[in-house]
Design an enzyme around this catalytic site. Structure first.
Site, short mmCIF file in Angstrom:
data_model
loop_
_atom_site.label_atom_id
_atom_site.label_comp_id
_atom_site.label_asym_id
_atom_site.label_seq_id
_atom_site.Cartn_x
_atom_site.Cartn_y
_atom_site.Cartn_z
N TRP A 14 48.69 39.15 62.96
CA TRP A 14 48.58 39.27 61.51
C TRP A 14 49.56 40.38 61.14
CZ3 TRP A 14 47.39 42.84 57.69
CH2 TRP A 14 47.08 42.32 56.43
N GLU A 38 31.09 36.42 44.36
CA GLU A 38 31.27 35.77 45.66
C GLU A 38 31.85 34.37 45.47
OE1 GLU A 38 31.48 36.70 48.55
OE2 GLU A 38 31.15 34.95 49.80
N GLU A 79 40.14 32.68 47.89
CA GLU A 79 40.51 32.78 49.30
C GLU A 79 41.04 31.48 49.88
OE1 GLU A 79 37.84 35.67 52.00
OE2 GLU A 79 36.68 34.16 50.95
N HIS A 122 33.48 40.13 25.56
CA HIS A 122 34.23 41.39 25.54
C HIS A 122 35.63 41.22 26.13
CE1 HIS A 122 30.71 43.42 24.08
NE2 HIS A 122 30.00 42.93 25.09
#
Ligand code: G6P
Length: 616
Positions: free
Chosen positions: A74, A489, A496, A512
């Site tokens: 990675w 989540e 993702e 808002h």
């Protein structure tokens, strides 16, 4: 992040290394490589991209060797190219190294080595470490090569700042692999006439169940017949052989097309495992021996801090609602990467929990260490047994979810929430909760797994909804109270794995600012179970519908009125509001899964991500 596998023994190394890397691919998949001893020289094979690319190279070259090291990367320093792929060699080309972690002072080390005549062929910090070890080896004393290599590793590592899990080989000592760790995990696998090194036991569990989890500052030497663990400074290190309690089948996909789907479907079972033996009807409470705290000590707690990253942090947010509502103990969720650099006020009776599936997330580990520096008692809520966080905490609660391989966390979330529910039951009973309420909560907790099975039966309905909306560019997720973290989540899962921009909001915050985004092309997912704010959620849905925004609602069965306002409804079984996140999250997991599949995304290996984030 980054996975390491090493093998030395009596079998061909390359298939063992390739299989191990495949099992570690969740740690990174930017490039892969291996270095093998071969007739007094090294065969170094490296390829950018997935492990399949390396596999092809191995098939072409068919290297014959009984010892080697390998790596799946990675990228931290340098782009994911062939030349930046590990293993990296030293100046002589006789030493090869794989590395997981970050060498923070690599620039200054590189400059010094360059002045000494070293030339570099990559942009990585790892190549600098290879050269540094090579430098000390070449300037070593007259020891036998294996001892000289260990000494060179020790000397080089004493000069670096940062984190590392490494494996090193040298042509002068083909019967030895040297490994070391600081901050990045490394496990030694013990076999008969063979030994292994790996970042995670899943890489080697097919070959051995006897392992040694190395500690920080350990340096290990493995040969075919033996292993030897010393500390970085020289002396012998403490060694404990552990037995792995899962098989390689637990970490296989089985008949499922993706690990993520398999893990979503495992949730009824993983939740049973999280609760097994931990609910006492006699005492109407939870039994959590791993906390290693008496009821008196637990009663004194006046503040709780929950620290975690990503999905585990969302589970912590659910925990905050649970603990505050059931035990009335002020609870704060601190994102671990923030906590480590903040100066959070604490009391002498503050208790901290760090929550981590992998038990290796570097920011969560740093939050734990910061808490300990401050003298705060810190416990873990961890999946991976014997991970660094599990070992460094003063106790805690394992979630027992089994191996989670899909990069997008699913079953670990529901199990973390289940454990938070157990904890709040225990703390609630110590404070104000009656035994009748305790028994009621136990009944409801035990009913959750079957209710998840019911939700899973709706997979094809959820798939249809997913396919209808798979083309969109963005999605909003709305939830209130204990389902607000579920909205976060749901949005995280969508981002993702499907790369659709998504954000989670408390439903009432809509007006808002977020409402400015609402339009026919932007669906909103409302988590609207039949709870105290159900009617308020319905009003918020109306506000979105009035502006022509499509709405997908997750609602409670038996309350079909919501169909009048929402375009799509996914029902979950009835359950108390406090426990509803374990149900409401499941349709969102499936929704993001099917959206990602419909968009042709690589569900288990989303771009740029890794599962175990061991760099800061
Ligand atoms: C990464 C993973 C997430 C995970 C987070 C925390 O970002 O992609 O799925 O939630 O790390 O991981 P941990 O192992 O500490 O729970």
């Amino acid at each position: 992040m980054c996975g390491i596998v090493g093998y030395i023994g009596i079998r061909q190394a390359s298939p063992i290394l390739l299989d191990g890397l495949r099992r570690l691919e969740y740690r990174g998949y930017d490039s892969a490589g291996m270095a093998l001893h071969h007739g007094g020289a090294l065969d170094v094979l490296r390829r950018a991209g997935r492990i399949d690319n390396l596999k092809q190279l191995v098939q072409e070259q068919n290297p014959q060797s009984l010892a080697g090291i390998s790596h799946t990367r990675w990228a931290t320093h340098g782009a994911p190219t062939d030349s930046n792929a590990h293993p990296h060699c030293d100046q002589s080309g006789k030493l090869a190294l794989v590395h997981n972690g970050v060498i923070e002072n690599y620039q200054s080390l590189r400059d010094t080595l360059k002045q000494d005549g070293h030339t570099f062929s990559s942009e990585t910090d790892t190549e600098v470490l290879a050269h540094l070890i090579g430098h000390f080896y070449d300037h070593g004393n007259g020891d036998p090569p294996a001892a000289k290599l260990v000494a060179a590793v020790q000397e080089a590592l004493s000069k670096v700042k940062g984190t590392y899990g490494i494996a090193v080989i040298h042509t002068d000592c083909p019967d030895v692999i040297v490994g070391a760790r600081l901050g990045s995990p490394l496990v030694v696998g013990l076999g008969k006439n063979e030994h292994f090194l790996a970042s995670d036991v899943s890489a080697i569990v097919a070959h051995t169940k006897d392992v040694i989890y190395l500690n920080d500052y350990d340096v290990v030497t493995i040969t075919k017949e033996r292993y030897d663990v010393t500390s970085l400074e020289g002396g012998r290190a403490k060694v404990k052989v552990s037995r792995v309690d899962f098989t390689e089948d637990d970490a296989e996909k089985g008949d499922f097309p993706h690990y993520m789907l398999k893990e979503i479907y495992e949730q009824p079972n993983s939740l049973r495992n999280a609760m097994r033996g931990r609910l006492s009807r006699d005492e109407a409470t939870a039994v959590l021996g791993g906390l290693q705290m008496t009821p008196q000590e637990l009663r004194q707690i006046d503040r709780i801090i929950l620290s975690a990253c990503g999905t585990a942090c969302h589970a912590g947010m659910v925990g905050e609602y649970l603990i505050e509502s059931l035990a009335r103990i002020p609870t704060e969720v601190e994102i671990a990467s923030e906590f480590r650099y903040r100066n959070v006020p604490t009391t002498k009776d503050t208790l901290q929990f760090v929550i981590s599936q992998s038990g290796e997330t570097i920011d969560t580990l740093a939050a734990l260490r910061e808490a300990r520096r401050k003298g705060i008692k810190c416990l873990g809520i961890v999946n991976n047994v014997a991970s660094t966080i599990a070992r460094e905490t003063d106790g805690g609660i394992y979630i027992h979810a089994g191996p989670e391989i899909g990069v997008a966390a699913t079953k670990s979330f529901t199990s973390q929430v289940a454990v938070m529910a157990l904890l709040s039951l225990l703390l609630g009973r110590i404070h104000h909760m009656s035994s009748t309420d305790g028994i009621e909560m136990i009944d409801e907790l035990e009913a959750i797994p079957d209710k998840i099975t019911e939700i899973l039966k709706q997979a094809s309905h959820i798939k249809q909804i997913a396919e209808k909306y798979a083309h969109v560019d963005g999605m909003l997720f709305m939830g209130r109270l204990i389902n607000y973290p579920v909205a976060l989540e749901g949005a995280l899962k969508m981002k993702e794995i499907s790369y659709i921009y998504a954000s989670g909001h408390p439903s009432a915050e809509l007006k808002h600012g977020v409402i400015a985004l609402v339009k026919p092309e932007l669906p909103s997912v409302f988590i609207a179970p039949h709870d105290a704010v159900y009617e308020k959620n319905i009003s918020n849905i109306e506000e979105v519908k009035a502006r022509k925004g499509p709405v997908i609602a997750v609602a409670t069965e038996g309350h079909p009125n919501i169909e009048k306002v929402a375009d799509e409804v996914i029902y979950v079984p009835r359950c108390p509001a406090n426990l509803s996140p374990m149900l409401t999250v499941v349709p969102l997991q499936l929704l993001s899964y099917y959206v990602a599949v419909a968009r042709g995304c690589d569900v288990d290996k989303p771009r740029n991500l890794a599962k175990s984030v061991t760099v800061e």
